[in-house]
Design an enzyme around this catalytic site. Sequence first.
Site, short mmCIF file in Angstrom:
data_model
loop_
_atom_site.label_atom_id
_atom_site.label_comp_id
_atom_site.label_asym_id
_atom_site.label_seq_id
_atom_site.Cartn_x
_atom_site.Cartn_y
_atom_site.Cartn_z
N LEU A 1 -61.37 13.63 -22.70
CA LEU A 1 -60.61 13.63 -23.95
C LEU A 1 -59.38 12.72 -23.82
CD1 LEU A 1 -61.21 17.04 -23.28
CD2 LEU A 1 -61.07 16.88 -25.76
N ASP A 2 -59.17 11.93 -24.85
CA ASP A 2 -57.92 11.18 -24.98
C ASP A 2 -56.82 12.17 -25.36
OD1 ASP A 2 -56.14 8.93 -25.41
OD2 ASP A 2 -56.48 9.25 -27.55
N LYS A 3 -55.56 11.76 -25.17
CA LYS A 3 -54.44 12.66 -25.50
C LYS A 3 -53.92 12.42 -26.91
CE LYS A 3 -50.19 12.08 -23.90
NZ LYS A 3 -49.30 12.19 -25.09
#
Length: 380
Positions: free
Chosen positions: A72-74
Site C-alpha cells: 500500500l502507498d501512504k
Amino acid sequence: GVALLGPWLAGWTWLEAVYKALVILVIACPCALVISTPVTVVSGLAAAARRGILIKGGAYLEEARKLTHIALDKTGTLTEGKPRLVAYEIVREGVDERYVWQLATGIAARSDHPVSKAIAQGLADMAGAQLEVSDFAVEAGRGASGNIEGRALILGNHRWIHERGYCSPELEARMAEHERLGRSISLLADEQGVLALLVVADAIKPSSKQAMQELQALGLTPVMLTGDNPASAQAIAQEVGITEVRAELLPQHKLEAMQALNAQNNQATGMVGDGINDAPALAVARVGFAMGQGGTHIATEAADVVIMNDDLRRVAETVRLSKHAHGVLWQNITLALGIKAAFLLLAMLGNASMWMAVFADVGASLLVVFNGLRVLRWRG
C-alpha cells in the site's frame, strides 16, 4: 456407435437404437458446463460494481483470492491525500520573511503534488502576489526546482536536501520532532543552503485501520511502500496496524520493491496506490488496486481494479467476493458434470428417456444460471 452398433450387439430395433443415441446426444451436450463460468463471473463483476468496485475483467476477480500480501502507498491511499500546512519557519537569519514565502509559493504553485498544493494554499495569504518562475522542473520522489529572479531554488523533501549536504544537526533535530508525529517535511533552499522549513500533515482515512484488520483476518500481510521519510512512515504504519514498512522509495524503487515481494511470495502480492509514482508498481502487481476518486488517470489505467469511493475496505471486499465467486463457480461445475454423469449412467443402463435428457441439458443449464446469479445478492 449406439445407433449403428446397438441393433447388432444388443439386439435392439433400429428405432430403439436411434432413440437411445439421441438421448445420449442430448445428455452429452455441454451447455451447462460452458455457461457455468461466465454467468458466475459476470454476476461477480456486477456485484462488485454495485459496491463501487470496478474490476476490469473476470481474470482479476479470480486472481484476487490468491493474494497473500498487499502493498500500500501512504499518501492518498492510507491517508486522505488532502494535506495541509501545519507549521513553517525561517531557517536562515537575516532574510525577508515575506520574500521567502513568495519564493516558496512560486515553486509550490507550479507543482501538482498534494504536498506542494498544501504549501501554496497555506502560504497564499502571507506571500501575496506570485513571482514568475523559469526553468521549472519536477524531480520524482524528491521535489521541484526552478529559477526566480536569477536565483536557483529547490523545494524538496528531507532526503533531497540531505543529498545536497544542506542539513545541519540543528535542522535535523527540528525535522525529527515533526517526523515522529507522522508529518511530511519540505524545505526551501537556494545555492547557499536551506531558507525555510515547511511541515505538512495529512489525516489518516477513517477506514484505513479497519481495512488493515480485515485484510489480516483474510490472511493477507499488508506492506507499506512510500516515498516519505522513515519516521513519518513508521508513525502512520503503527497507527493503522502495518508492521512492514519500506520508506524513501522513488518510483523505480517501488517497482523494484513490488518485483521483490512478488518473487518472495510466489507472485501473490497485490498493490494499492493512487499516484503517478505508484503506476509502475500497480502494473506489475498480481492485482493492482487504484483509488478512483482521488487517484491520477495514470494510476487508474495501470490498475486492474478501481475503487471508486477510495474506501480501503473495498480491497478486502474484493478478496471476499473473489473467494465467494470461486466457491459458486465450483458448485456450478459440480452441478453441470454431476447431473450429466448421473443421467448418462441411466442412459447406458437403458433407463433414461428423452424428457430426462432434456432435463439433463436445459434443466442443468437453468440450475447453474440461477446458482450463478446468486452472486448478485452477495453482501460482503
